[in-house]
Design a protein around this motif. Structure first.
Motif, short mmCIF file in Angstrom:
data_model
loop_
_atom_site.label_atom_id
_atom_site.label_comp_id
_atom_site.label_asym_id
_atom_site.label_seq_id
_atom_site.Cartn_x
_atom_site.Cartn_y
_atom_site.Cartn_z
N ARG A 47 0.98 -1.43 0.39
CA ARG A 47 0.14 0.20 -0.50
C ARG A 47 1.03 1.13 -0.19
O ARG A 47 1.27 1.77 1.03
CB ARG A 47 -0.64 0.16 1.56
CG ARG A 47 -2.32 1.27 1.17
CD ARG A 47 -2.96 0.91 2.49
NE ARG A 47 -1.86 1.09 3.65
CZ ARG A 47 -2.27 1.84 4.53
NH1 ARG A 47 -3.78 1.87 5.11
NH2 ARG A 47 -1.40 2.27 6.18
N HIS A 64 -6.51 -7.93 -3.56
CA HIS A 64 -6.30 -6.89 -3.51
C HIS A 64 -7.19 -6.89 -1.90
O HIS A 64 -8.09 -7.63 -1.23
CB HIS A 64 -6.83 -5.55 -3.79
CG HIS A 64 -6.69 -5.83 -5.32
ND1 HIS A 64 -5.22 -5.21 -6.12
CD2 HIS A 64 -7.09 -5.83 -6.06
CE1 HIS A 64 -4.99 -5.89 -6.80
NE2 HIS A 64 -6.69 -5.37 -7.31
N ALA A 66 -7.46 -4.09 1.63
CA ALA A 66 -8.01 -3.37 2.58
C ALA A 66 -6.89 -3.83 4.24
O ALA A 66 -6.99 -3.88 4.48
CB ALA A 66 -9.44 -2.15 3.25
N GLU A 75 -10.35 -8.62 2.41
CA GLU A 75 -9.70 -8.16 1.14
C GLU A 75 -11.02 -7.64 0.17
O GLU A 75 -12.66 -8.21 0.36
CB GLU A 75 -10.30 -10.29 0.08
CG GLU A 75 -10.23 -9.90 -1.01
CD GLU A 75 -9.99 -11.25 -1.72
OE1 GLU A 75 -9.94 -12.36 -2.06
OE2 GLU A 75 -11.72 -11.90 -1.66
N VAL A 76 -10.62 -6.66 -0.57
CA VAL A 76 -11.55 -5.81 -1.21
C VAL A 76 -12.26 -6.15 -3.01
O VAL A 76 -13.14 -5.99 -3.44
CB VAL A 76 -11.33 -5.11 -1.42
CG1 VAL A 76 -11.74 -4.35 0.33
CG2 VAL A 76 -10.28 -4.38 -1.83
N SER A 96 -0.04 2.21 -5.52
CA SER A 96 -0.89 0.96 -5.05
C SER A 96 -2.19 1.84 -4.00
O SER A 96 -1.29 1.31 -3.65
CB SER A 96 -0.69 -0.83 -5.20
OG SER A 96 -1.75 -0.88 -5.01
N ASN A 98 -3.77 0.04 -2.49
CA ASN A 98 -3.87 -1.60 -1.70
C ASN A 98 -2.84 -2.13 -0.96
O ASN A 98 -1.84 -2.15 -2.46
CB ASN A 98 -5.48 -2.39 -1.99
CG ASN A 98 -6.58 -0.87 -1.99
OD1 ASN A 98 -7.72 -0.97 -3.66
ND2 ASN A 98 -7.29 -1.20 -0.98
N THR A 100 -1.66 -6.17 -2.10
CA THR A 100 -2.07 -7.22 -3.30
C THR A 100 -0.90 -8.39 -3.35
O THR A 100 0.48 -7.84 -3.20
CB THR A 100 -1.97 -6.70 -4.52
OG1 THR A 100 -2.73 -5.32 -4.87
CG2 THR A 100 -2.60 -7.77 -5.62
#
Length: 240
Positions: A47, A64, A66, A75-76, A96, A98, A100
């Motif tokens: 992030r 991805h 948060a 997880e988003v 980014s 978020n 990953t």
């Protein structure tokens, strides 16, 4: 990350974005990619850190997530062979929002951001495919918010398992209860109870960190409607 030459020889057209490209543009993209294999839980984006590469998953599945105070919340978004990891670069940002990481170990084609921008300057089929995929991801993010607030943990767990099996292309894949708890944004004891309910119903089998979907139709019935909605949207928007 492993040496790119160690990745198995998976057909690049397993990735739906690449599969949608005409032969000439497909060759241009492929010439700028390298094969890589990401291990389980291997980070590809942190992030707020610069995005240097983008990925076209072949057998790998990415999450991805948060973060709040550097702790995983939920997880988003999930990305597998249907998609593309690196939308910030496509949308013109350099970092980014978020974190990953690799949810399921596997192979991808990796391209530098500079190479991606070079290909996109032609405003060809890749640009159109990624624009459609961006719409699919917006729908996924919005549906995840609604799902997390309106549906039970059992329904959400069933949906997550079905989506992961689709991306892996097999009914069995590695999964720890701790990992599933992070993905669903709940405590581990809640996931343990939920997995026990699904297993007692004969829908899944969970042993030694691996999940096997035993009764897919039954798991589909146990899932919320979000699974079919998201699958239909991705199929429609990534079909071209």
């Amino acid at each position: 990350m492993d040496d790119p030459t160690s990745a198995t020889d998976v057909d690049p057209r397993r990735n739906a974005i690449l599969r949608s490209l005409p032969e000439t543009e497909f060759a241009r993209v492929l010439a700028r990619c390298e094969r890589v294999r990401t291990a389980l839980k291997e980070s590809v984006y942190d992030r707020g850190k610069p995005v240097e590469h983008v990925y076209f998953p072949l057998t790998a599945v990415f999450s991805h997530v948060a973060l709040v105070d550097d702790q995983v919340v939920v997880e988003v978004g999930t990305i597998g062979p249907e998609g593309f990891v690196g939308l910030p670069a496509f949308l013109g940002t350099t970092r980014s929002p978020n974190a990953t990481f690799s949810q399921v170990e596997g192979d991808s084609l990796r391209m530098s951001v500079e190479a991606l921008q070079e290909v996109l300057r032609g405003d060809g089929s890749l640009h159109r495919a990624l624009s459609r995929y961006t719409q699919a991801m917006i729908i996924q993010l919005a549906q995840n918010v609604a799902c997390n607030t309106q549906h039970t943990v059992e329904e959400r767990a069933a949906r997550w398992l079905l989506m992961t099996a689709d991306r892996v292309g097999a009914p069995e894949f590695p999964l720890t209860q701790e990992f599933l708890a992070q993905m669903l944004g709940v405590r581990r004891p809640t996931v343990s109870l939920t997995a026990g309910v699904l297993q007692s119903a004969g829908l899944i089998r969970y042993t030694r960190g691996r999940i096997t979907i035993v009764d897919r139709e039954g798991l589909l019935d146990a899932s919320c409607d979000c699974y079919l909605l998201l699958r239909e949207e991705f199929d429609r928007l990534t079909a071209g």
